[in-house]
Design an enzyme around this catalytic site. Structure first.
Site, PDB file in Angstrom:
ATOM      1  N   SER A  32       0.861  -1.195   0.000  1.00  0.00           N
ATOM      2  CA  SER A  32       0.000   0.000   0.000  1.00  0.00           C
ATOM      3  C   SER A  32       0.889   1.234   0.000  1.00  0.00           C
ATOM      4  O   SER A  32       2.023   1.198   0.494  1.00  0.00           O
ATOM      5  CB  SER A  32      -0.863   0.009   1.269  1.00  0.00           C
ATOM      6  OG  SER A  32      -1.486   1.265   1.436  1.00  0.00           O
ATOM      7  N   TYR A  82      -1.830  -0.704  10.430  1.00  0.00           N
ATOM      8  CA  TYR A  82      -1.918  -0.964   8.986  1.00  0.00           C
ATOM      9  C   TYR A  82      -0.659  -0.485   8.268  1.00  0.00           C
ATOM     10  O   TYR A  82      -0.025  -1.238   7.516  1.00  0.00           O
ATOM     11  CB  TYR A  82      -3.164  -0.271   8.424  1.00  0.00           C
ATOM     12  CG  TYR A  82      -3.441  -0.583   6.968  1.00  0.00           C
ATOM     13  CD1 TYR A  82      -3.958  -1.813   6.589  1.00  0.00           C
ATOM     14  CD2 TYR A  82      -3.202   0.371   5.972  1.00  0.00           C
ATOM     15  CE1 TYR A  82      -4.233  -2.098   5.257  1.00  0.00           C
ATOM     16  CE2 TYR A  82      -3.473   0.096   4.642  1.00  0.00           C
ATOM     17  CZ  TYR A  82      -3.988  -1.144   4.284  1.00  0.00           C
ATOM     18  OH  TYR A  82      -4.249  -1.413   2.962  1.00  0.00           O
TER      19      TYR A  82
HETATM   20  P1  NAD Z   1     -11.142  -6.737   0.273  1.00  0.00           P
HETATM   21  O1  NAD Z   1     -11.551  -6.678   1.696  1.00  0.00           O
HETATM   22  O2  NAD Z   1     -12.120  -6.394  -0.803  1.00  0.00           O
HETATM   23  O3  NAD Z   1     -10.531  -8.185  -0.069  1.00  0.00           O
HETATM   24  C1  NAD Z   1      -9.624  -8.808   0.795  1.00  0.00           C
HETATM   25  C2  NAD Z   1      -9.857 -10.310   0.729  1.00  0.00           C
HETATM   26  O4  NAD Z   1      -8.876 -10.926   1.589  1.00  0.00           O
HETATM   27  C3  NAD Z   1     -11.235 -10.748   1.255  1.00  0.00           C
HETATM   28  O5  NAD Z   1     -11.845 -11.646   0.330  1.00  0.00           O
HETATM   29  C4  NAD Z   1     -10.918 -11.434   2.583  1.00  0.00           C
HETATM   30  O6  NAD Z   1     -11.837 -12.490   2.904  1.00  0.00           O
HETATM   31  C5  NAD Z   1      -9.513 -11.952   2.338  1.00  0.00           C
HETATM   32  N1  NAD Z   1      -8.779 -12.168   3.586  1.00  0.00           N
HETATM   33  C6  NAD Z   1      -8.685 -11.319   4.640  1.00  0.00           C
HETATM   34  N2  NAD Z   1      -7.971 -11.887   5.617  1.00  0.00           N
HETATM   35  C7  NAD Z   1      -7.611 -13.123   5.185  1.00  0.00           C
HETATM   36  C8  NAD Z   1      -6.868 -14.182   5.761  1.00  0.00           C
HETATM   37  N3  NAD Z   1      -6.384 -14.102   7.011  1.00  0.00           N
HETATM   38  N4  NAD Z   1      -6.665 -15.305   5.033  1.00  0.00           N
HETATM   39  C9  NAD Z   1      -7.180 -15.428   3.773  1.00  0.00           C
HETATM   40  N5  NAD Z   1      -7.905 -14.445   3.190  1.00  0.00           N
HETATM   41  C10 NAD Z   1      -8.116 -13.304   3.883  1.00  0.00           C
HETATM   42  O7  NAD Z   1      -9.842  -5.788   0.193  1.00  0.00           O
HETATM   43  P2  NAD Z   1      -9.063  -5.105  -1.031  1.00  0.00           P
HETATM   44  O8  NAD Z   1      -9.326  -3.637  -0.959  1.00  0.00           O
HETATM   45  O9  NAD Z   1      -9.284  -5.842  -2.281  1.00  0.00           O
HETATM   46  O10 NAD Z   1      -7.564  -5.317  -0.520  1.00  0.00           O
HETATM   47  C11 NAD Z   1      -6.693  -6.292  -1.041  1.00  0.00           C
HETATM   48  C12 NAD Z   1      -5.270  -5.917  -0.636  1.00  0.00           C
HETATM   49  O11 NAD Z   1      -4.950  -4.633  -1.186  1.00  0.00           O
HETATM   50  C13 NAD Z   1      -5.061  -5.793   0.865  1.00  0.00           C
HETATM   51  O12 NAD Z   1      -3.785  -6.310   1.216  1.00  0.00           O
HETATM   52  C14 NAD Z   1      -5.110  -4.306   1.102  1.00  0.00           C
HETATM   53  O13 NAD Z   1      -4.409  -3.915   2.244  1.00  0.00           O
HETATM   54  C15 NAD Z   1      -4.447  -3.811  -0.174  1.00  0.00           C
HETATM   55  N6  NAD Z   1      -4.736  -2.412  -0.473  1.00  0.00           N
HETATM   56  C16 NAD Z   1      -6.018  -2.009  -0.712  1.00  0.00           C
HETATM   57  C17 NAD Z   1      -6.243  -0.667  -0.976  1.00  0.00           C
HETATM   58  C18 NAD Z   1      -7.617  -0.134  -1.235  1.00  0.00           C
HETATM   59  O14 NAD Z   1      -7.770   1.095  -1.287  1.00  0.00           O
HETATM   60  N7  NAD Z   1      -8.622  -0.960  -1.403  1.00  0.00           N
HETATM   61  C19 NAD Z   1      -5.186   0.247  -1.004  1.00  0.00           C
HETATM   62  C20 NAD Z   1      -3.905  -0.211  -0.767  1.00  0.00           C
HETATM   63  C21 NAD Z   1      -3.694  -1.549  -0.498  1.00  0.00           C
END
Ligand code: NAD
Length: 253
Positions: free
Chosen positions: A140, A153
């Site tokens: 991130s 985070y």
């Molecule tokens: P999301 O919540 O839509 O999807 C995350 C998925 O990970 C979910 O399906 C959840 O069930 C799964 N998950 C969570 N904990 C888990 C575990 N312990 N074991 C297995 N699966 C698990 O989130 P997203 O926004 O798609 O985020 C995906 C990644 O991108 C994350 O690492 C997040 O930190 C990163 N990210 C997201 C953003 C954003 O703005 N959305 C920005 C920067 C980084």
């Protein structure tokens, strides 16, 4: 030969968009998530694509033994493994002083220990099979630039970037590249929960492109980094953020 791709957190948001992008490229893809119903629904949906070869697995990335088993099973099912993506992550928005030790540990269990389990077990499996390939960590921009209310985070994401870079240096001689993707704000179920109104407004004001990214815009970088076109890119932390990390003064007039 088609790629054999393993993605964690693939039932939702960015991970699901990555899975869909790799399927569109003709790759074999294994989706792993801790949510068994949603990962099976995602598999069934992606499998509708002509010629798609998609598997679904349920595991918790925080559990090392579960991840070692899942990655070995995925490699057996796909008859190989050359792309591993540590994408699963959870968010927490809390002021530093209100971040409890338990909440801090829970975020780090998924966002850094889970990343370690994924790329460690993935790299060992790839090396045991004599396969070259690419490992990606979805970190991130908060791992590149500290923000308020991101003690757990942000620190987990900074650690994930460093871990990817350590692995990149050590694994390069074995033909493995490791890179970190650093998304800015992306419209997913995670940000629906994590970003309240003022946070959303702050992002839209401070991102020079004045909008959130889409999961597909992050997935496109994953496909590129995993491809032979990125064959000399190793150990990088690449922001996909509409210019947020490089922006200086932006007076609103
Ligand atoms: P999301 O919540 O839509 O999807 C995350 C998925 O990970 C979910 O399906 C959840 O069930 C799964 N998950 C969570 N904990 C888990 C575990 N312990 N074991 C297995 N699966 C698990 O989130 P997203 O926004 O798609 O985020 C995906 C990644 O991108 C994350 O690492 C997040 O930190 C990163 N990210 C997201 C953003 C954003 O703005 N959305 C920005 C920067 C980084």
């Amino acid at each position: 030969m088609s790629q054999q791709v393993f993605i964690t957190g693939a039932a939702s948001g960015i991970g699901l968009a990555m899975a869909s992008a790799f399927v569109a490229e003709g790759a074999k893809v294994t989706l792993l998530d801790r949510d068994s119903d949603r990962v099976e629904a995602a598999r069934a949906d992606l499998a509708k694509e002509a010629g798609a070869a998609v598997w679904a697995m349920t595991a918790d990335v925080a559990e090392a033994a579960e991840m070692t088993q899942a990655i070995a099973a995925a490699a057996r099912a796909m008859e190989g493994l050359d792309v591993v993506i540590a994408n699963a992550g959870i968010g927490l928005t809390k002021p530093f002083l209100e971040t409890t030790p338990e909440a801090f540990a829970a975020v780090h269990a998924v966002n850094i220990r889970g990343v370690f389990h994924t790329i460690w077990a993935g790299a060992r499996e790839m090396i045991a099979r004599g396969q070259a390939g690419s490992l990606l960590v979805n970190a991130s921009v908060t791992g590149l630039r500290p923000s308020t209310e991101r003690a757990a985070y942000g620190s987990s994401k900074a650690a994930a970037i460093n871990l990817a870079q350590v692995a990149a240096i050590e694994l390069a001689p074995q033909g493995l590249r490791v890179n970190a993707i650093c998304p800015g704000p992306v419209a997913t179920p995670l940000t629906e929960v994590m970003h309240d109104g003022p946070t959303r407004q702050e992002w839209e004001t401070r991102v020079p492109m004045q909008r959130y990214g889409t999961p597909e815009e992050i997935a496109d970088l994953a496909v590129f980094l995993a491809s032979p076109r990125a064959s000399y890119i190793n150990g990088q932390a690449i922001a996909v953020d509409g210019g947020w990390t490089i922006a200086g003064l932006m007076p609103q007039r």
